[in-house]
Design a protein around this motif. Structure first.
Motif, short mmCIF file in Angstrom:
data_model
loop_
_atom_site.label_atom_id
_atom_site.label_comp_id
_atom_site.label_asym_id
_atom_site.label_seq_id
_atom_site.Cartn_x
_atom_site.Cartn_y
_atom_site.Cartn_z
N ASP A 141 -1.33 13.04 -2.93
CA ASP A 141 -0.05 13.60 -3.38
C ASP A 141 0.49 14.65 -2.42
O ASP A 141 1.50 15.28 -2.71
CB ASP A 141 -0.18 14.18 -4.79
N SER A 157 -0.41 5.91 1.00
CA SER A 157 0.64 6.00 -0.02
C SER A 157 0.71 7.42 -0.55
O SER A 157 -0.31 8.02 -0.89
CB SER A 157 0.34 5.03 -1.17
N LEU A 158 1.92 7.93 -0.61
CA LEU A 158 2.15 9.24 -1.22
C LEU A 158 2.35 9.02 -2.71
O LEU A 158 3.27 8.32 -3.13
CB LEU A 158 3.37 9.91 -0.60
N GLY A 161 6.06 10.28 -7.30
CA GLY A 161 7.44 9.89 -7.10
C GLY A 161 8.43 11.03 -7.23
O GLY A 161 9.58 10.90 -6.83
N HIS A 165 9.61 13.06 -0.09
CA HIS A 165 8.60 12.55 0.82
C HIS A 165 9.12 12.41 2.24
O HIS A 165 8.41 12.01 3.13
CB HIS A 165 8.03 11.23 0.33
N TRP A 178 4.08 3.84 1.98
CA TRP A 178 4.92 3.67 0.80
C TRP A 178 4.66 4.83 -0.16
O TRP A 178 3.70 5.58 0.01
CB TRP A 178 4.71 2.32 0.13
N THR A 179 5.55 4.98 -1.14
CA THR A 179 5.34 6.02 -2.14
C THR A 179 5.16 5.36 -3.50
O THR A 179 5.58 4.22 -3.72
CB THR A 179 6.53 7.00 -2.23
#
Ligand SMILES: [Mg+2]
Ligand SMILES: [Zn+2]
Length: 202
Positions: A141, A157-158, A161, A165, A178-179
């Protein structure tokens, strides 16, 4: 060789807590504050079922800062392991960086190679668990997680949401692949990638 899904801990597996003194999110320092985020058991079980190692890689400078002791970290690990087991999920390994440049505990006051955004924890796990980093994923995160994952050669991936980002001037070394709004969604995207689905952006 094994493939892994590397997981940050605070804010991905368990809820981070707001620390009003430092005006930032921090790790919980009491066991009763240790709360798994929704869908985490299901997400880790999916990682297990897809055949990836589930490996936690987390900065935990609490001991260095004098905010908790080693026994507390062990108690959290035991609690986490037990709660996941109840949901038929397991972690294959947990790696912590305990160091901090401003540590009150001198033995931990090191400019180490394992504190994220450095990739040391992932590299060590790769050596010890025979992990193919290029076939592995890092989910976190924080942009520090993304930077560490990219430096290790993983897809990233972060997971959050709600967070911005991409910030102006941000380096490519911090751009996630991607998030996702939460861990379960990030793992579902990994399943999609594994099954050859076209990339979706969240
Ligand atoms: Mg985190
Ligand atoms: Zn370290």
């Amino acid at each position: 060789m094994n493939r892994a899904v590397f997981l940050d801990r605070d804010g991905v597996i368990n809820a981070a807590l707001y620390d009003p003194l430092e005006s930032k999110l921090d790790t919980p320092y009491r066991l009763e504050d240790f709360r798994l985020l929704p869908g985490v058991g299901q997400a880790v079980r999916a990682i297990n079922e897809m055949g990836f190692l589930a490996v936690v890689v987390s900065n935990q400078p609490g001991v260095a800062k004098g905010k908790c002791d080693h026994a507390f970290l062990e108690a959290v690990n035991a609690e986490l392991t037990a709660r996941l087991a109840r949901q038929r999920a397991h972690l294959d390994a947990i790696y912590y960086c305990l160091h901090h440049p401003d540590a009150v505990d001198e033995s931990l006051r090191i400019d180490c190679e394992c504190r994220k955004p450095k990739p040391g924890l992932l590299l060590r796990a790769a050596r010890e668990l025979d992990i193919d980093l290029a076939g592995s994923f890092m989910l976190g995160d924080s942009l520090k997680d993304i930077e560490a994952g990219l430096a290790a050669g993983c897809q990233t991936s972060l997971v959050d949401g709600h967070r911005a980002h991409s910030r102006p001037g941000e380096a490519a070394r911090m751009q996630p692949h991607w998030t996702a709004p939460n861990l379960l969604a990030a793992v579902e995207t990994i399943r999609c990638i594994e099954e050859g689905c076209p990339w979706r952006s969240s």
